[in-house]
Motif scaffolding. Structure first.
Motif, PDB file in Angstrom:
ATOM      1  N   HIS A 147      -0.500  11.423  31.216  1.00  0.00           N
ATOM      2  CA  HIS A 147      -0.858  11.889  32.558  1.00  0.00           C
ATOM      3  C   HIS A 147      -2.099  12.764  32.411  1.00  0.00           C
ATOM      4  N   PHE A 148      -2.577  13.323  33.520  1.00  0.00           N
ATOM      5  CA  PHE A 148      -3.890  13.970  33.472  1.00  0.00           C
ATOM      6  C   PHE A 148      -3.913  15.234  32.614  1.00  0.00           C
ATOM      7  N   PHE A 149      -2.743  15.828  32.354  1.00  0.00           N
ATOM      8  CA  PHE A 149      -2.692  17.059  31.566  1.00  0.00           C
ATOM      9  C   PHE A 149      -2.473  16.788  30.077  1.00  0.00           C
ATOM     10  N   VAL A 150      -2.336  15.504  29.705  1.00  0.00           N
ATOM     11  CA  VAL A 150      -2.095  15.146  28.296  1.00  0.00           C
ATOM     12  C   VAL A 150      -3.418  15.208  27.528  1.00  0.00           C
ATOM     13  N   THR A 151      -3.321  15.661  26.262  1.00  0.00           N
ATOM     14  CA  THR A 151      -4.527  15.745  25.424  1.00  0.00           C
ATOM     15  C   THR A 151      -4.366  14.802  24.226  1.00  0.00           C
ATOM     16  N   PRO A 152      -5.486  14.470  23.574  1.00  0.00           N
ATOM     17  CA  PRO A 152      -5.363  13.654  22.358  1.00  0.00           C
ATOM     18  C   PRO A 152      -4.531  14.355  21.289  1.00  0.00           C
ATOM     19  N   GLU A 153      -4.582  15.691  21.283  1.00  0.00           N
ATOM     20  CA  GLU A 153      -3.767  16.441  20.298  1.00  0.00           C
ATOM     21  C   GLU A 153      -2.272  16.204  20.548  1.00  0.00           C
ATOM     22  N   ASP A 154      -1.893  16.061  21.828  1.00  0.00           N
ATOM     23  CA  ASP A 154      -0.482  15.740  22.141  1.00  0.00           C
ATOM     24  C   ASP A 154      -0.092  14.410  21.486  1.00  0.00           C
ATOM     25  N   ILE A 155      -0.998  13.447  21.598  1.00  0.00           N
ATOM     26  CA  ILE A 155      -0.699  12.114  21.037  1.00  0.00           C
ATOM     27  C   ILE A 155      -0.596  12.223  19.513  1.00  0.00           C
ATOM     28  N   ASP A 156      -1.510  12.989  18.919  1.00  0.00           N
ATOM     29  CA  ASP A 156      -1.449  13.201  17.459  1.00  0.00           C
ATOM     30  C   ASP A 156      -0.100  13.788  17.054  1.00  0.00           C
ATOM     31  N   ARG A 157       0.324  14.824  17.780  1.00  0.00           N
ATOM     32  CA  ARG A 157       1.587  15.486  17.419  1.00  0.00           C
ATOM     33  C   ARG A 157       2.760  14.525  17.528  1.00  0.00           C
ATOM     34  N   ALA A 158       2.730  13.711  18.591  1.00  0.00           N
ATOM     35  CA  ALA A 158       3.830  12.749  18.788  1.00  0.00           C
ATOM     36  C   ALA A 158       3.843  11.732  17.648  1.00  0.00           C
ATOM     37  N   LEU A 159       2.673  11.240  17.281  1.00  0.00           N
ATOM     38  CA  LEU A 159       2.639  10.196  16.250  1.00  0.00           C
ATOM     39  C   LEU A 159       2.923  10.779  14.866  1.00  0.00           C
ATOM     40  N   ASP A 160       2.467  12.005  14.602  1.00  0.00           N
ATOM     41  CA  ASP A 160       2.808  12.659  13.323  1.00  0.00           C
ATOM     42  C   ASP A 160       4.326  12.756  13.192  1.00  0.00           C
ATOM     43  N   SER A 161       4.974  13.220  14.262  1.00  0.00           N
ATOM     44  CA  SER A 161       6.435  13.386  14.215  1.00  0.00           C
ATOM     45  C   SER A 161       7.135  12.035  14.107  1.00  0.00           C
ATOM     46  N   LEU A 162       6.606  11.047  14.802  1.00  0.00           N
ATOM     47  CA  LEU A 162       7.204   9.715  14.742  1.00  0.00           C
ATOM     48  C   LEU A 162       7.146   9.184  13.301  1.00  0.00           C
ATOM     49  N   GLU A 163       6.005   9.388  12.659  1.00  0.00           N
ATOM     50  CA  GLU A 163       5.884   8.961  11.254  1.00  0.00           C
ATOM     51  C   GLU A 163       6.934   9.641  10.376  1.00  0.00           C
ATOM     52  N   GLU A 164       7.099  10.932  10.601  1.00  0.00           N
ATOM     53  CA  GLU A 164       8.076  11.708   9.823  1.00  0.00           C
ATOM     54  C   GLU A 164       9.487  11.142  10.015  1.00  0.00           C
ATOM     55  N   ILE A 165       9.822  10.878  11.288  1.00  0.00           N
ATOM     56  CA  ILE A 165      11.176  10.409  11.612  1.00  0.00           C
ATOM     57  C   ILE A 165      11.448   9.034  11.003  1.00  0.00           C
TER      58      ILE A 165
END
Ligand SMILES: Cc1ncc(COP(=O)(O)O)c(C=O)c1O
Length: 388
Positions: free
Chosen positions: A368-386
């Motif tokens: 959404h409009f308040f999402v940042t690329p850093e948010d996506i990075d954090r989500a994908l970093d955590s997904l990789e970990e999981i």
């Protein structure tokens, strides 16, 4: 993990930092579940609190409640470029669709309803329930996550009354060209019904320019509201010919006449209103939609497209798959990633402060409009970990 030097992305055309401060939860949480429920803003919270205060101080306040509901219809009308008089309020998208389905006579030759496999199940269930009223139902297939527009040429014919089109597929974000499909439907004399729930708020939707006959959307996803409100647009010219059996006193021309011998539907969108509206959710809906109208959906779309490009690049770089379209022109705000046990992954991400939404075989990251690329990075970093 992320490769060095890959964070190249444009800037949003609005003050993202200022807008993010409207949503306190964003200080703690990465919010990518916007296809399901968007975060609470200070302004929406205040709108709800104002309702509660007024109730506490003034008790019954019908005039104000009706004005609040009208104001919410006005914001919805601004979002889709229609007249407020073409809008009714409902408790859910399902209720709005039920109202539409109850409005036609299916005894004639045009009794076919076309839906798609990309429709949210509620749409298909409602029309299946209407089979006993005499409708024929046909379902346009999804192939490789998409619908070929040529299928509509085949499925919509001279017996079709309504073609129901989900603007964005809730599972993978596949987006359809509504104006194109409206052209195909109208050429064959069919109406077009658009379920814009996964699109509205993320991009401009112009009911007039796209030649949409009927449209529904609810408020808890990208429209920044809460459960309990959805809005229905019916093109002015169609309203007098639609007679909903799902009705009530507020669907009458003069609801406050209380004359049981004078049954007259309202001649505008109010015809599809039923009983006392959920005023508190209308206040939340009004404020949420007002925020979007202020930020501007054209700018929001540009930013969401940037985030989509970024997410697709990152997924490829990290070796993840996606079931979302790679062509941005055919992609809405959802980026879906197939994972084993999506529900478990959703829960584990939530424990790490990252909200995504599981659906079938995928988890959905919905920008959404308040999402940042850093948010996506954090989500994908955590997904990789999981998943490791
Ligand atoms: C595209 C779409 N249509 C309809 C619905 C159902 O809406 P409601 O629960 O308001 O009936 C949803 C809910 O997720 C949806 O994503």
């Amino acid at each position: 993990m992320k490769k060095e030097g890959t964070t190249s992305i444009g800037k949003p055309g609005f003050d993202i930092k200022a807008w993010r401060s409207q949503f306190p939860i964003l200080e703690r949480v990465v919010h990518l579940a916007n296809c399901s429920q968007s975060p609470q803003s200070l302004r929406v919270r205040k709108a709800i609190a104002d309702y509660l205060d007024d109730w506490n101080e003034n008790g019954m306040n019908w005039e104000k409640w009706m004005a609040d509901v009208s104001a919410s219809k006005e914001e919805f009308a601004r979002l889709i470029n229609c007249r407020p008089g073409e809008v009714s309020m409902h408790a859910s998208a399902s209720q709005a669709i039920t109202s539409v389905a109850s409005s036609f006579d299916y005894s004639g030759k045009r009794n076919k309803i076309v839906v798609t496999e990309a429709d949210f199940p509620t749409v298909i269930f409602i029309w299946k329930a209407c089979r006993r009223l005499g409708i024929d139902l046909e379902i346009v297939p999804v192939v490789n996550g998409e619908i070929d527009p040529a299928s509509y040429e085949k499925f919509i014919d001279e017996r079709t009354l309504i073609a129901c089109i989900p603007q964005v597929y809730y599972q993978n974000g596949f987006k359809q060209d509504i104006a194109l499909i409206a052209g195909i439907a109208h050429k064959k004399g069919s109406l077009i019904f658009v379920d814009a729930y996964q699109a509205l708020g993320t991009e401009p939707v112009d009911a007039k320019a796209m030649d949409i006959d009927i449209l529904v959307s609810g408020n808890l996803k990208y429209l920044l509201g809460m459960p309990g409100s959805a809005y229905l647009y019916v093109k002015e010219e169609l309203i007098p010919g639609m007679n909903p059996t799902a009705t009530g006193w507020l669907g009458q021309e003069d609801p406050f006449a209380f004359n049981i011998h004078d049954f007259r539907y309202a001649n505008d969108g109010r015809r599809f209103d039923t009983g006392t509206p959920a005023v508190v959710t209308a206040c939340a809906a009004r404020e949420g939609m007002r925020i979007l109208n202020e930020v501007g959906v054209a700018q929001i779309k540009l930013w969401i497209d940037e985030l989509s490009r970024y997410a697709l690049r990152e997924l490829a770089g990290r070796g993840f798959e996606t079931t979302s379209p790679h062509d941005i022109a055919k992609k809405g705000a959802i980026t879906s990633i197939p994972v084993p046990s999506p529900q478990t992954v959703e829960t584990e991400l939530k424990e790490r402060g990252i909200l995504v939404s599981a659906r079938g075989p995928v988890i959905r990251l919905a920008h959404h409009f308040f999402v940042t690329p850093e948010d996506i990075d954090r989500a994908l970093d955590s997904l990789e970990e999981i998943l490791r």
